[in-house]
Scaffold this active site. Structure first.
Site, PDB file in Angstrom:
ATOM      1  N   SER A 163       0.858  -1.191   0.000  1.00  0.00           N
ATOM      2  CA  SER A 163       0.000   0.000   0.000  1.00  0.00           C
ATOM      3  C   SER A 163       0.885   1.229   0.000  1.00  0.00           C
ATOM      4  O   SER A 163       2.057   1.157   0.391  1.00  0.00           O
ATOM      5  CB  SER A 163      -0.852   0.001   1.275  1.00  0.00           C
ATOM      6  OG  SER A 163      -1.455   1.256   1.477  1.00  0.00           O
ATOM      7  N   TYR A 204      -2.892  -1.460  10.336  1.00  0.00           N
ATOM      8  CA  TYR A 204      -2.756  -1.532   8.879  1.00  0.00           C
ATOM      9  C   TYR A 204      -1.398  -0.975   8.449  1.00  0.00           C
ATOM     10  O   TYR A 204      -0.666  -1.600   7.672  1.00  0.00           O
ATOM     11  CB  TYR A 204      -3.887  -0.733   8.227  1.00  0.00           C
ATOM     12  CG  TYR A 204      -3.986  -0.894   6.726  1.00  0.00           C
ATOM     13  CD1 TYR A 204      -4.572  -2.034   6.179  1.00  0.00           C
ATOM     14  CD2 TYR A 204      -3.521   0.090   5.858  1.00  0.00           C
ATOM     15  CE1 TYR A 204      -4.681  -2.181   4.797  1.00  0.00           C
ATOM     16  CE2 TYR A 204      -3.630  -0.054   4.488  1.00  0.00           C
ATOM     17  CZ  TYR A 204      -4.213  -1.185   3.958  1.00  0.00           C
ATOM     18  OH  TYR A 204      -4.317  -1.335   2.596  1.00  0.00           O
TER      19      TYR A 204
HETATM   20  P1  NAI Z   1     -11.092  -6.278  -0.911  1.00  0.00           P
HETATM   21  O1  NAI Z   1     -11.702  -6.184   0.432  1.00  0.00           O
HETATM   22  O2  NAI Z   1     -11.969  -6.367  -2.084  1.00  0.00           O
HETATM   23  O3  NAI Z   1     -10.055  -7.486  -0.981  1.00  0.00           O
HETATM   24  C1  NAI Z   1      -9.447  -8.095   0.117  1.00  0.00           C
HETATM   25  C2  NAI Z   1      -9.556  -9.589  -0.078  1.00  0.00           C
HETATM   26  O4  NAI Z   1      -8.842 -10.279   0.960  1.00  0.00           O
HETATM   27  C3  NAI Z   1     -11.013 -10.036   0.021  1.00  0.00           C
HETATM   28  O5  NAI Z   1     -11.309 -10.860  -1.079  1.00  0.00           O
HETATM   29  C4  NAI Z   1     -11.062 -10.805   1.309  1.00  0.00           C
HETATM   30  O6  NAI Z   1     -12.022 -11.851   1.321  1.00  0.00           O
HETATM   31  C5  NAI Z   1      -9.645 -11.348   1.376  1.00  0.00           C
HETATM   32  N1  NAI Z   1      -9.292 -11.790   2.715  1.00  0.00           N
HETATM   33  C6  NAI Z   1      -9.520 -11.149   3.890  1.00  0.00           C
HETATM   34  N2  NAI Z   1      -9.095 -11.888   4.916  1.00  0.00           N
HETATM   35  C7  NAI Z   1      -8.570 -13.024   4.387  1.00  0.00           C
HETATM   36  C8  NAI Z   1      -7.965 -14.181   4.937  1.00  0.00           C
HETATM   37  N3  NAI Z   1      -7.827 -14.321   6.266  1.00  0.00           N
HETATM   38  N4  NAI Z   1      -7.546 -15.161   4.094  1.00  0.00           N
HETATM   39  C9  NAI Z   1      -7.694 -15.030   2.750  1.00  0.00           C
HETATM   40  N5  NAI Z   1      -8.261 -13.958   2.178  1.00  0.00           N
HETATM   41  C10 NAI Z   1      -8.691 -12.972   2.985  1.00  0.00           C
HETATM   42  O7  NAI Z   1     -10.156  -4.990  -1.036  1.00  0.00           O
HETATM   43  P2  NAI Z   1      -8.940  -4.704  -2.036  1.00  0.00           P
HETATM   44  O8  NAI Z   1      -8.824  -3.239  -2.099  1.00  0.00           O
HETATM   45  O9  NAI Z   1      -9.089  -5.461  -3.280  1.00  0.00           O
HETATM   46  O10 NAI Z   1      -7.696  -5.235  -1.211  1.00  0.00           O
HETATM   47  C11 NAI Z   1      -6.701  -6.096  -1.744  1.00  0.00           C
HETATM   48  C12 NAI Z   1      -5.358  -5.690  -1.195  1.00  0.00           C
HETATM   49  O11 NAI Z   1      -5.041  -4.387  -1.685  1.00  0.00           O
HETATM   50  C13 NAI Z   1      -5.275  -5.610   0.319  1.00  0.00           C
HETATM   51  O12 NAI Z   1      -4.090  -6.186   0.775  1.00  0.00           O
HETATM   52  C14 NAI Z   1      -5.266  -4.119   0.585  1.00  0.00           C
HETATM   53  O13 NAI Z   1      -4.614  -3.778   1.783  1.00  0.00           O
HETATM   54  C15 NAI Z   1      -4.521  -3.611  -0.633  1.00  0.00           C
HETATM   55  N6  NAI Z   1      -4.727  -2.203  -0.894  1.00  0.00           N
HETATM   56  C16 NAI Z   1      -5.940  -1.712  -1.264  1.00  0.00           C
HETATM   57  C17 NAI Z   1      -6.112  -0.354  -1.479  1.00  0.00           C
HETATM   58  C18 NAI Z   1      -7.416   0.225  -1.862  1.00  0.00           C
HETATM   59  O14 NAI Z   1      -7.567   1.469  -1.821  1.00  0.00           O
HETATM   60  N7  NAI Z   1      -8.411  -0.552  -2.244  1.00  0.00           N
HETATM   61  C19 NAI Z   1      -4.988   0.582  -1.346  1.00  0.00           C
HETATM   62  C20 NAI Z   1      -3.755  -0.043  -0.952  1.00  0.00           C
HETATM   63  C21 NAI Z   1      -3.636  -1.368  -0.750  1.00  0.00           C
END
Ligand code: NAI
Length: 266
Positions: free
Chosen positions: A151, A164
Site C-alpha cells: 500500500s 494496517y
Molecule cells: P477487498 O476487500 O476487495 O479485498 C481483500 C480480499 O482479501 C477479500 O477478497 C477478502 O475476502 C480477502 N481476505 C480477507 N481476509 C482473508 C484471509 N484471512 N484469508 C484469505 N483472504 C482474505 O479490497 P482490495 O482493495 O481489493 O484489497 C486487496 C489488497 O489491496 C489488500 O491487501 C489491501 O490492503 C490492498 N490495498 C488496497 C487499497 C485500496 O484502496 N483498495 C490501497 C492499498 C492497498
C-alpha cells in the site's frame, strides 16, 4: 506480457477487488490461476466466471482455474491451499499475496484481538504463503516470483489505522529481506503499493460525495481502478521485469509525491 503464458499462479484474496482483477489479468495472459478466498465462495465463483468470460474472447486461451478456500493467517489452511494448487496444476511459478483487511480506530484504544487479526492476515499471512512458495521453488530448483500487495501506507503514516500501517510497513521489509536472501536462487520478490482504489475495502467506493472528497487529495484527481493494479502485478511477474527484485512499485496517481507541495506554501 513476456513469460506469463502457461505459468501457474496463486492469488490470495482473489474473490473481490484487486485480487479478482489480478486473477483475471493472469488468465488473459494465458496463465493458470488458483483463486483463493476466505469467505464468500459465491464471489470467488464470480471471479472464475470472469476468467472464463475473458478466455472466451481470447482464441486458444485454455487456462485452468481453481477456487480454493483458506484463511491465509492459518498455517494449516496455507499448507492445504498449496497442496490443492499443486494437485491441480502440478507446479507453482507465481504467488500473489493480495489478501488484506483494514480496521480503523484511535491507536490508543484499538482492540488487541483486532490488532492481532490485522497483522495475522496482512503480514503473517503473506509470510506464511511466501515461505511455502519459496520452499516449493527451492525444492524444484527453479526461479519463482512473489508479488506482495502492499500500500502507499507502506511509507505514508496513516493515523487511526496503526495496525494496517504496521502491517504494510512490515511487508516492505519482508519484501526486501526475502528478495535479498533468495536472489542467488533467481527468486524475485517485489511489491505493489496501490493508492486509493475503488474496491469493497473502502466505504467511499460507492458514495459519490465521499469518493469526490478522496479524489480531491490525489494529484491526478481520481482514484485508481483494480485493473491498473493488476497491470503492474502482471508486469512485475513477467520476464519484462526479470532484473527487478526487492522493490515496491507505487501505483497511486501521485499520492506518494507529497501532494501538499503541489502549490507553493509561500
Ligand atoms: P477487498 O476487500 O476487495 O479485498 C481483500 C480480499 O482479501 C477479500 O477478497 C477478502 O475476502 C480477502 N481476505 C480477507 N481476509 C482473508 C484471509 N484471512 N484469508 C484469505 N483472504 C482474505 O479490497 P482490495 O482493495 O481489493 O484489497 C486487496 C489488497 O489491496 C489488500 O491487501 C489491501 O490492503 C490492498 N490495498 C488496497 C487499497 C485500496 O484502496 N483498495 C490501497 C492499498 C492497498
Amino acid at each position: 506480457m513476456k513469460g506469463l503464458k502457461g505459468k501457474n499462479v496463486l492469488v490470495t484474496g482473489a474473490s473481490t477487488g484487486i485480487g479478482r482483477a489480478i486473477a483475471v489479468r493472469f488468465a488473459q495472459e494465458g496463465a493458470n490461476v488458483a483463486i483463493n478466498y476466505y469467505s464468500g465462495e459465491e464471489e470467488a465463483r464470480q471471479t472464475q466466471a470472469l476468467i472464463d468470460q475473458a478466455c472466451e474472447q481470447i482464441q486458444g486461451c485454455g487456462v485452468k482455474d481453481q477456487v480454493i478456500q483458506a484463511d491465509v493467517s492459518q498455517p494449516d489452511d496455507v499448507a492445504n491451499m498449496f497442496e490443492q494448487t499443486l494437485a491441480s496444476f502440478g507446479d507453482l511459478d507465481i504467488l500473489v499475496n493480495n489478501a488484506g483487511i483494514q480496521m480503523q480506530g484511535p491507536s490508543h484504544e484499538i482492540d488487541l484481538d483486532k490488532f492481532d487479526r490485522m497483522l495475522g492476515v496482512n503480514l503473517k499471512g503473506a509470510y506464511l504463503c511466501a515461505r511455502r512458495a519459496i520452499q516449493h521453488f527451492l525444492a524444484q530448483a527453479k526461479p519463482g516470483v512473489i508479488i506482495n500487495n502492499s500500500s502507499v501506507h507502506e511509507i505514508i503514516p496513516r493515523p487511526q489505522y496503526v495496525g494496517y500501517s504496521i502491517s504494510k510497513g512490515g511487508l516492505e521489509n519482508m519484501t526486501r529481506t526475502l528478495a535479498l536472501e533468495y536472489a542467488p536462487q533467481g527468486i524475485r520478490i517485489n511489491s505493489i503499493g496501490p493508492g486509493a482504489t475503488a474496491t469493497p475495502i473502502n466505504d467511499w467506493a460507492n458514495n459519490v460525495d465521499e469518493r469526490a472528497r478522496v479524489e480531491s487529495h490525489i494529484p491526478m484527481r481520481r482514484v485508481g481502478n483494480p485493473e491498473e493494479m493488476a497491470a503492474a502485478v502482471a508486469f512485475l511477474a513477467s520476464d519484462e521485469a526479470s532484473y527487478i527484485t526487492g522493490q515496491t512499485l507505487f501505483i497511486d496517481g501521485g499520492l506518494t509525491l507529497y501532494p501538499d507541495f503541489l502549490k507553493p506554501w509561500s
